[in-house]
Design a protein around this motif. Structure first.
Motif, PDB file in Angstrom:
ATOM      1  N   UNK A  15       7.605  -2.883  -6.983  1.00  0.00           N
ATOM      2  CA  UNK A  15       7.728  -3.365  -5.610  1.00  0.00           C
ATOM      3  C   UNK A  15       6.363  -3.636  -4.998  1.00  0.00           C
ATOM      4  N   UNK A  16       5.405  -2.738  -5.224  1.00  0.00           N
ATOM      5  CA  UNK A  16       4.087  -2.922  -4.629  1.00  0.00           C
ATOM      6  C   UNK A  16       3.396  -4.160  -5.179  1.00  0.00           C
ATOM      7  N   UNK A  17       3.586  -4.467  -6.466  1.00  0.00           N
ATOM      8  CA  UNK A  17       2.971  -5.661  -7.050  1.00  0.00           C
ATOM      9  C   UNK A  17       3.487  -6.929  -6.372  1.00  0.00           C
ATOM     10  N   UNK A  18       4.783  -6.974  -6.110  1.00  0.00           N
ATOM     11  CA  UNK A  18       5.374  -8.128  -5.426  1.00  0.00           C
ATOM     12  C   UNK A  18       4.818  -8.244  -4.008  1.00  0.00           C
ATOM     13  N   UNK A  19       4.696  -7.129  -3.318  1.00  0.00           N
ATOM     14  CA  UNK A  19       4.164  -7.147  -1.949  1.00  0.00           C
ATOM     15  C   UNK A  19       2.700  -7.576  -1.927  1.00  0.00           C
ATOM     16  N   UNK A  20       1.930  -7.128  -2.904  1.00  0.00           N
ATOM     17  CA  UNK A  20       0.524  -7.517  -2.957  1.00  0.00           C
ATOM     18  C   UNK A  20       0.383  -9.024  -3.193  1.00  0.00           C
ATOM     19  N   UNK A  21       1.250  -9.565  -4.013  1.00  0.00           N
ATOM     20  CA  UNK A  21       1.247 -11.009  -4.228  1.00  0.00           C
ATOM     21  C   UNK A  21       1.504 -11.737  -2.907  1.00  0.00           C
ATOM     22  N   UNK A  22       2.420 -11.216  -2.103  1.00  0.00           N
ATOM     23  CA  UNK A  22       2.687 -11.811  -0.798  1.00  0.00           C
ATOM     24  C   UNK A  22       1.468 -11.748   0.095  1.00  0.00           C
ATOM     25  N   UNK A  34      13.013  16.377 -14.714  1.00  0.00           N
ATOM     26  CA  UNK A  34      12.358  15.994 -13.469  1.00  0.00           C
ATOM     27  C   UNK A  34      11.200  15.044 -13.669  1.00  0.00           C
ATOM     28  N   UNK A  35      10.343  15.309 -14.671  1.00  0.00           N
ATOM     29  CA  UNK A  35       9.188  14.463 -14.909  1.00  0.00           C
ATOM     30  C   UNK A  35       9.602  13.057 -15.343  1.00  0.00           C
ATOM     31  N   UNK A  36      10.696  12.961 -16.118  1.00  0.00           N
ATOM     32  CA  UNK A  36      11.183  11.647 -16.539  1.00  0.00           C
ATOM     33  C   UNK A  36      11.632  10.831 -15.333  1.00  0.00           C
ATOM     34  N   UNK A  37      12.355  11.480 -14.419  1.00  0.00           N
ATOM     35  CA  UNK A  37      12.817  10.794 -13.208  1.00  0.00           C
ATOM     36  C   UNK A  37      11.631  10.338 -12.368  1.00  0.00           C
ATOM     37  N   UNK A  38      10.623  11.202 -12.240  1.00  0.00           N
ATOM     38  CA  UNK A  38       9.437  10.850 -11.464  1.00  0.00           C
ATOM     39  C   UNK A  38       8.700   9.662 -12.082  1.00  0.00           C
ATOM     40  N   UNK A  39       8.576   9.661 -13.404  1.00  0.00           N
ATOM     41  CA  UNK A  39       7.882   8.559 -14.068  1.00  0.00           C
ATOM     42  C   UNK A  39       8.597   7.238 -13.891  1.00  0.00           C
ATOM     43  N   UNK A  40       9.924   7.262 -14.020  1.00  0.00           N
ATOM     44  CA  UNK A  40      10.706   6.039 -13.855  1.00  0.00           C
ATOM     45  C   UNK A  40      10.673   5.574 -12.403  1.00  0.00           C
ATOM     46  N   UNK A  41      10.723   6.538 -11.466  1.00  0.00           N
ATOM     47  CA  UNK A  41      10.622   6.191 -10.047  1.00  0.00           C
ATOM     48  C   UNK A  41       9.273   5.548  -9.748  1.00  0.00           C
ATOM     49  N   UNK A  42       8.222   6.076 -10.356  1.00  0.00           N
ATOM     50  CA  UNK A  42       6.890   5.493 -10.182  1.00  0.00           C
ATOM     51  C   UNK A  42       6.881   4.038 -10.638  1.00  0.00           C
ATOM     52  N   UNK A  43       7.543   3.754 -11.763  1.00  0.00           N
ATOM     53  CA  UNK A  43       7.619   2.382 -12.246  1.00  0.00           C
ATOM     54  C   UNK A  43       8.268   1.452 -11.243  1.00  0.00           C
ATOM     55  N   UNK A  44       9.338   1.933 -10.581  1.00  0.00           N
ATOM     56  CA  UNK A  44      10.005   1.117  -9.575  1.00  0.00           C
ATOM     57  C   UNK A  44       9.111   0.818  -8.391  1.00  0.00           C
ATOM     58  N   UNK A  45       8.388   1.836  -7.911  1.00  0.00           N
ATOM     59  CA  UNK A  45       7.484   1.627  -6.777  1.00  0.00           C
ATOM     60  C   UNK A  45       6.312   0.724  -7.155  1.00  0.00           C
ATOM     61  N   UNK A  46       5.822   0.861  -8.387  1.00  0.00           N
ATOM     62  CA  UNK A  46       4.738  -0.013  -8.825  1.00  0.00           C
ATOM     63  C   UNK A  46       5.195  -1.477  -8.842  1.00  0.00           C
ATOM     64  N   UNK A  78       0.802  -1.211   0.000  1.00  0.00           N
ATOM     65  CA  UNK A  78       0.000   0.000   0.000  1.00  0.00           C
ATOM     66  C   UNK A  78       0.836   1.261   0.000  1.00  0.00           C
ATOM     67  N   UNK A  79       1.851   1.314   0.833  1.00  0.00           N
ATOM     68  CA  UNK A  79       2.724   2.492   0.897  1.00  0.00           C
ATOM     69  C   UNK A  79       3.496   2.654  -0.412  1.00  0.00           C
ATOM     70  N   UNK A  80       3.967   1.527  -0.972  1.00  0.00           N
ATOM     71  CA  UNK A  80       4.680   1.593  -2.243  1.00  0.00           C
ATOM     72  C   UNK A  80       3.804   2.132  -3.355  1.00  0.00           C
ATOM     73  N   UNK A  81       2.534   1.728  -3.363  1.00  0.00           N
ATOM     74  CA  UNK A  81       1.618   2.203  -4.405  1.00  0.00           C
ATOM     75  C   UNK A  81       1.274   3.674  -4.227  1.00  0.00           C
ATOM     76  N   UNK A  82       1.191   4.131  -2.970  1.00  0.00           N
ATOM     77  CA  UNK A  82       0.973   5.559  -2.728  1.00  0.00           C
ATOM     78  C   UNK A  82       2.114   6.364  -3.346  1.00  0.00           C
ATOM     79  N   UNK A  83       3.332   5.943  -3.070  1.00  0.00           N
ATOM     80  CA  UNK A  83       4.499   6.646  -3.612  1.00  0.00           C
ATOM     81  C   UNK A  83       4.507   6.611  -5.135  1.00  0.00           C
ATOM     82  N   UNK A  84       4.168   5.450  -5.707  1.00  0.00           N
ATOM     83  CA  UNK A  84       4.160   5.309  -7.157  1.00  0.00           C
ATOM     84  C   UNK A  84       3.119   6.215  -7.796  1.00  0.00           C
TER      85      UNK A  84
END
Length: 307
Positions: A179-186, A165-177, A77-83
């Protein structure tokens, strides 16, 4: 019996998510990044609880989540908020289609994190695919000559170029998404029931409850005016909340039935939905170079997952 059901749920999830992203993007103008992020959780939670009640009545299941379940759901949940926050903030300065493409660097980043933190050496195919995907991102990010009049670094509202800046934010969002998918599977695995629909729906309701609580407390402490603005914008927020909950329900069903990597690979069709929305609802026209970069990015991501 349900071996191929995840394909249907993923296709539906990608479409609903694209529509939700478009609605949330419009809400950033009045609610800001955090406010628009909170909408998908606050207004999505009631629908998730309705989904859960319906599933429990129909199936007769009574999930008994373990302690680990709450840990997985909380981290996801926290990872998806950040993403989501990163993605919406990037959308304020960049093309809707290109921002969505940036978030799809998610599988590439997972491969790199595995090498850096787990010592998992990618195969030759995976390394080549990472190079291809990175090239695609560079093409998407490279500014077009002519300044603020257009190009990939131009603001979507026609203002001055937004920079990197927007490119970095978009790529960072991908990373958080990712991580959150793996956590949700758990969380789904630790939901305390063998019924995949009940497990997925329980995990969804728990994660949305945690997300709603976290962001509500944050806004109460930092910016109560945003909560009032969200309440006044309830009409468009209900639609975004429903689409968010529905899309998440479909994603979670996919996670319950198939490997996360397979679900995320098929989910790349969201790029096609995003292109349709950019040309229709948002009146945006991707250039030939953008389309080529997106094609390279998708090819690289799929190659990493297959490698």
């Amino acid at each position: 019996m349900f071996a191929s059901l995840w394909i249907v749920t993923t296709i539906v999830a990608a479409g609903a998510q694209s529509l939700r992203n478009a609605l949330q993007r419009s809400l950033t103008v009045t609610l800001g990044t955090i406010g628009a992020t909170h909408v998908r959780f606050l207004f999505g939670l009631p629908f998730a609880l309705l989904f859960l009640a319906g599933v429990l009545v129909v199936t007769g299941e009574r999930p008994v989540p373990s302690l680990a379940f709450w840990g997985w759901a909380g981290l996801g949940g926290v990872g998806q908020i950040a993403a989501t926050a990163c993605m919406l903030h990037a959308m304020r300065d960049r093309s809707f289609l290109v921002t969505i493409a940036y978030t799809k660097t998610e599988p590439v980043q997972v491969a790199l994190f595995g090498l850096a933190f787990l010592g998992e050496v990618p195969s030759v195919i995976a390394m080549v695919s990472i190079a291809v995907a990175t090239t695609g991102v560079m093409i998407l990010s490279w500014p077009r000559g002519g300044g603020a009049g257009g190009g990939l670094l131009a603001r979507s509202d026609g203002g001055e170029p937004a920079g990197w800046g927007a490119a970095v934010l978009g790529i960072t969002a991908g990373g958080f998404f990712g991580l959150s998918a793996v956590f949700f599977k758990g969380a789904i695995r630790a939901a305390g029931t063998e019924h995949f629909v009940a497990a997925a729906t329980t995990a969804l309701a728990a994660s949305l409850a945690i997300q709603t609580l976290v962001l509500t407390l944050w806004l109460l402490a930092r910016d109560r005016a945003v909560l009032w603005a969200i309440a006044k914008a309830w009409r468009p927020s209900v639609g975004a909340g429903f689409l968010g909950a529905f899309a998440s329900q479909m994603w979670f069903l996919g996670f319950a039935l198939a490997p996360v990597a397979a679900v995320r690979t098929l989910g790349l069709i969201e790029i096609l939905y995003a292109q349709v929305l950019s040309r229709g609802m948002l009146k945006e026209r991707p250039t030939a170079r953008e389309l080529f970069g997106i094609a390279l990015l998708i090819a690289g991501v799929i190659g990493v997952l297959q490698g």
